[in-house]
Motif scaffolding. Sequence first.
Motif, PDB file in Angstrom:
ATOM      1  N   LYS A  24     -12.275 -10.997   3.514  1.00 41.35           N
ATOM      2  CA  LYS A  24     -12.114 -10.545   2.374  1.00 41.35           C
ATOM      3  C   LYS A  24     -12.643  -8.925   2.188  1.00 41.35           C
ATOM      4  N   GLY A  25     -13.193  -8.857   3.324  1.00 37.26           N
ATOM      5  CA  GLY A  25     -13.895  -7.318   3.297  1.00 37.26           C
ATOM      6  C   GLY A  25     -15.323  -7.406   2.835  1.00 37.26           C
ATOM      7  N   GLN A  26     -15.995  -8.355   2.892  1.00 37.48           N
ATOM      8  CA  GLN A  26     -17.400  -8.582   2.545  1.00 37.48           C
ATOM      9  C   GLN A  26     -18.441  -8.666   3.629  1.00 37.48           C
ATOM     10  N   ASP A  62      -4.878  -4.011  -0.228  1.00 39.39           N
ATOM     11  CA  ASP A  62      -6.205  -3.579   0.433  1.00 39.39           C
ATOM     12  C   ASP A  62      -6.789  -4.579   0.663  1.00 39.39           C
ATOM     13  N   ASP A  63      -7.028  -5.724  -0.299  1.00 43.07           N
ATOM     14  CA  ASP A  63      -7.874  -6.628  -0.265  1.00 43.07           C
ATOM     15  C   ASP A  63      -7.189  -8.143   0.335  1.00 43.07           C
ATOM     16  N   TRP A  64      -6.319  -7.753   0.911  1.00 44.92           N
ATOM     17  CA  TRP A  64      -5.419  -8.987   1.595  1.00 44.92           C
ATOM     18  C   TRP A  64      -6.171  -9.541   2.731  1.00 44.92           C
ATOM     19  N   GLY A  65      -6.710 -10.580   2.732  1.00 41.64           N
ATOM     20  CA  GLY A  65      -7.339 -11.270   3.808  1.00 41.64           C
ATOM     21  C   GLY A  65      -6.492 -12.400   4.428  1.00 41.64           C
ATOM     22  N   LYS A  92     -11.176 -12.122  -9.246  1.00 40.18           N
ATOM     23  CA  LYS A  92     -11.743 -10.745  -9.306  1.00 40.18           C
ATOM     24  C   LYS A  92     -10.916  -9.832 -10.413  1.00 40.18           C
ATOM     25  N   LYS A  95      -8.909  -6.208 -10.688  1.00 40.61           N
ATOM     26  CA  LYS A  95      -7.839  -6.320  -9.880  1.00 40.61           C
ATOM     27  C   LYS A  95      -6.484  -6.266 -10.806  1.00 40.61           C
ATOM     28  N   HIS A 150      -6.021 -13.020  -6.975  1.00 45.99           N
ATOM     29  CA  HIS A 150      -7.177 -12.383  -6.424  1.00 45.99           C
ATOM     30  C   HIS A 150      -8.380 -12.991  -6.621  1.00 45.99           C
ATOM     31  N   LYS A 152     -12.473 -13.603  -5.976  1.00 43.94           N
ATOM     32  CA  LYS A 152     -13.632 -12.594  -5.904  1.00 43.94           C
ATOM     33  C   LYS A 152     -14.487 -12.762  -4.728  1.00 43.94           C
ATOM     34  N   ASP A 153     -14.487 -14.093  -4.091  1.00 43.04           N
ATOM     35  CA  ASP A 153     -15.437 -13.972  -2.908  1.00 43.04           C
ATOM     36  C   ASP A 153     -14.897 -15.205  -2.099  1.00 43.04           C
TER      37      ASP A 153
END
Length: 474
Positions: A24-26, A62-65, A92, A95, A150, A152-153
Amino acid sequence: ALGNDFLGFIQRTDKIRDLITEMKGQDSGNPLAKKGAEAWLKAAEEARQWFNTKGGEIGHLDDWGFPQHHSQERVAKAGVEAWVADVFPALKLDKYVDLAGNRMTEAQVKDLLRNAWWSIATNGANKIEPGKARGHGARANRHAEERQIHFKDAEAVLGYWTKYGEKTFPDILVGHMEQMAKDIAFLEHFGPNPDGTFRVLRDEAEQAAKLAEPTRIDGIEKELARLDTLYDFAAGRTKPVANRSVAGAFDVLRNLNVAGKLGSAFWASFYGDKVMLEAMGRVNKLPMWQSWFNEVRLLNPFNAAERRQLQRQSLMLDYMTSAMYRFGDDLGRSAWTGKMSNAVMKVSGMSAINEWRRGAFGLTMMDSIGHEVAAKTWAEVGKQDIHLLNTFGITEADWNIWKLAKLEDYGHGNSTMLTPESIARIPDEALAQLGIADPAQARREAVVKYLGALHSESHNAIIEPGWKERAMMV
């Protein structure tokens, strides 16, 4: 990144959490999870781009995991308001913007979720227009549906799956790649609307068969029904479960039979499969002593490094995939009997010996093909070998691309290895000299056809049910 704790029988949830966090980019603080996420996202992005080059249309998020996952049954049973109340705090919210770019209000987001609930809970029945013809649509348009939830985490994702999921994390990841692979293959071979192409070909065959033999109409109809079933299975469209209780009971029964009866199947496989392995080695003209040497070496339980090297060349991946399904805190409802049957097959060694033998066969075959590619032009290859290569769609153009690859030395007599990675490393300049306008596409096609031949022959050497048999059982 999922770890190999307790000899690979137990899955720790914290490692799944770290991997999802990185996807998820974290930052999870786990370097191995970061590498795992990078590997997954790179493969998934390549699949998306490949699908699009064949005429598909999947936008980039961009935030697709990883893919969204919902249990239709669990979502439906919760009810719309309870589901919205559970999902909204996990979103989130930045978004969610309207067409003018302004942040959506809480009421607007909840209205959007209510619409999403109806789509998930009814399997899309809310979008049916009565009287209008409907089907599966062009495969090129698949995967392009709006992805509007979407989280958030990682905690939000795990919390949702625990309550509203029915698959494990490996199920979700592997299932996504398998479906993408099928869809890319159908676009490549049948065009942007495979169902339409199949229908035309099927109708032509039906007409020709019935006109030629009017007395065999019943038999032809049965053949057509089997063909339709096989096509649907290959396309990933199996009939929905009519009764979940009955399906679940038979699932448990099957798993208990595997766990209770197949523990000793190792010995039948160890001796029985050896006959077919040798036969396929002779058909493919593999050097007998080298094949035996590779087999004995890979069957050594302590020779993990060489097996891992072959897995990086896309061999023995079935065993790697099955090893991801473990005991642990469940996400969704993977039955404990399924894990038990998988554990029995792992303890008995049957899964391992089958895959390691396939790996030995593939290793020997890569070395033998590399030797032929280095020594011969297409015109010098024997007619029987050309016939075999042609069955996999391999042509003189592919052979000439293979000849440009720098062969690798894996040691132990495997000194002329033509590997998928060696093909992928062929420079653009060398391909341009063959008059190839799109080097990236040419390399990919050459790798795919090569792996197709390796996998097909190795799975013939260690027999397993084919798609026809699997479609019949499903």
